[in-house]
Design an enzyme around this catalytic site. Structure first.
Site, PDB file in Angstrom:
ATOM      1  NE  ARG A  35      -3.399   2.499   0.988  1.00  0.00           N
ATOM      2  CZ  ARG A  35      -4.187   3.068  -0.126  1.00  0.00           C
ATOM      3  NH1 ARG A  35      -4.577   2.969  -1.225  1.00  0.00           N
ATOM      4  NH2 ARG A  35      -5.274   4.870   0.545  1.00  0.00           N
ATOM      5  CB  THR A  96     -13.477   0.305  15.290  1.00  0.00           C
ATOM      6  OG1 THR A  96     -13.582   1.371  14.124  1.00  0.00           O
ATOM      7  CG2 THR A  96     -11.800   0.812  16.311  1.00  0.00           C
ATOM      8  CB  CYS A 271     -20.120   4.056   9.275  1.00  0.00           C
ATOM      9  SG  CYS A 271     -17.999   4.889   9.240  1.00  0.00           S
TER      10      CYS A 271
END
Length: 419
Positions: A35, A96, A271
């Site tokens: 990356r 997360t 999310c």
């Protein structure tokens, strides 16, 4: 002199690093060397930062971070810990996720905190942006930094929390155009964190009184949307049984000035489909069972199977044998015009259709084949098939699919993938 290290160069970290690099020397740190090399070549595979814009801020060396060198703006991407040792602000932007049982997985945060602990110095500030439950920064992350560094929190180093508000694929509401919530572990730190962000965020900032308030504000933003979407998803199931067009109902109801505009669909992504579980987990630790939050999650998580069952019903009404049927699914990313496949609920549709012993093929010009195979064990086509299918499900309305007439007598379109 402000010198910033961004830990994690994904959908959140890279746009923020690019923005800060227009004013400060910045090192974007990521453990994924592939990356890093890709970004230093001037290309972002997530498409969040345009290649020309990325190249305009790239710095080929970290001389701007040398304490003996004059201030120099620009972005260096690196997987070398040495390159972030001279920074004094460390911003953590790692994912997360939740595990297979929908329990918060703080592993990326723990590892990032260890990384910060190895380089943080007296007087430095670590800022977390990752979405968490209230208390996670000071109760879970900071102790890791303390243990690794040997420094004392709020004596030797300080902390802040400024929740990310990145909307993947959105070229209108970019990071600098979205108001930013900030906070600090002390009043003085809060002011410094707020000043840092307000120096680059055009939309302005809101300084929360505590880190826990800022954490709670972020997690309820997405929980609120999740619950509202769950309500209209339930309405869709009800109105489908009544033979009423749900979108027509919402359009009519939306003529009232205070009606909240939400539409039914698949609730995926990093999310809305994840964050409510963080709040629910923490609530349960305090002895409270969050009924509405979890009910909303159950409703939204059920939509993949619901779509599959509706497709099968249409096939049966058309006299098409379901077992062995060939079905084409258009789109696998979690939203339109974006390569992000994280927590894609289209996968639920595919798996549910396969449980009917159908042959499902997937086409998505935005998704990366290797990532889809690694994440979900699914293969995707490289071009749109021309043959006729028993059914076609348009799961994600990429711009490439608009105006396309699927070669099938049974077509099911999920009109709105929820962001």
């Amino acid at each position: 002199m402000i010198k910033i290290a961004l830990i994690g160069l994904g959908y959140v970290g890279l746009p923020l690093a690019r923005l800060f690099a227009t004013k400060y020397p910045v090192v974007g740190f990521d453990v994924n060397k592939k990356r890093v090399d890709e970004l230093m070549s001037g290309h972002d595979r997530t498409l969040e930062v345009d290649d020309a814009i990325l190249k305009s801020v790239l710095s080929p060396c970290h001389c701007g971070l040398d304490p003996q060198s004059p201030n120099k703006t620009g972005l260096l991407c690196s997987s070398n810990l040495e390159d972030i040792k001279n920074c004094n602000y460390y911003i953590v932007t790692v994912p997360t996720p939740v595990d297979k049982n929908n329990r918060p997985d703080l592993t990326p945060l723990y590892k990032a905190s260890e990384t910060v602990g190895k380089v943080i110095k007296k007087g430095d500030i670590v800022i977390y942006e990752s979405t968490v439950y209230p208390g996670a920064t000071e109760e879970d992350c900071i102790p890791v930094v303390e243990k690794t560094s040997g420094l004392k929190f709020n004596v030797d180093f300080f902390a802040g929390y400024s929740p990310e508000r990145i909307n993947p694929g959105d070229k209108e509401h970019t990071v600098e155009k979205i108001k930013k919530v900030t906070s600090g572990s002390t009043p003085e730190t809060g002011k410094l964190v707020n000043e840092l962000y307000s120096s680059v965020i055009q939309a302005g900032t809101h300084l929360a009184p505590t880190i826990r308030v800022a954490e709670a504000a972020k997690v309820i933003e997405n929980s609120q949307r999740d619950i509202n979407i769950a309500f209209v998803n339930e309405l869709k199931k009800i109105f489908d049984k009544m033979g009423i067009d749900t979108n027509a109902v919402l359009e009519a109801a939306g003529t009232k000035w205070n009606f909240l505009h939400f539409k039914p669909g698949l609730v995926g992504g990093h999310c809305i489909g994840v964050d409510p579980y963080y709040l629910a987990q923490k609530a349960q630790e305090y002895g409270y069972h969050p009924e509405i939050i979890l009910a909303g999650r159950r409703m939204n998580d059920s939509m993949g199977e619901y779509v599959a069952s509706e497709v099968v019903k249409k096939m049966i009404k058309q006299g098409i044998q379901v077992k062995g049927a060939n079905i084409l699914v258009l789109g696998i990313t979690f939203k339109e015009n974006c390569p992000d496949i994280r927590n894609s609920k289209v996968v639920d549709v595919v798996r549910a259709l396969k449980e009917y012993d159908t042959n499902v093929r997937i086409y998505d010009p935005w998704a990366n084949q290797e990532e889809v195979r690694r994440e979900y064990g699914l293969d995707i086509l490289t071009k749109l098939p021309e043959e006729k299918f028993d059914a076609v499900v348009t799961a994600v309305m990429h711009r490439e699919f608009r105006g396309v007439k699927p070669n099938s007598d049974v077509v099911y379109v999920i009109k709105d993938i929820i962001l």
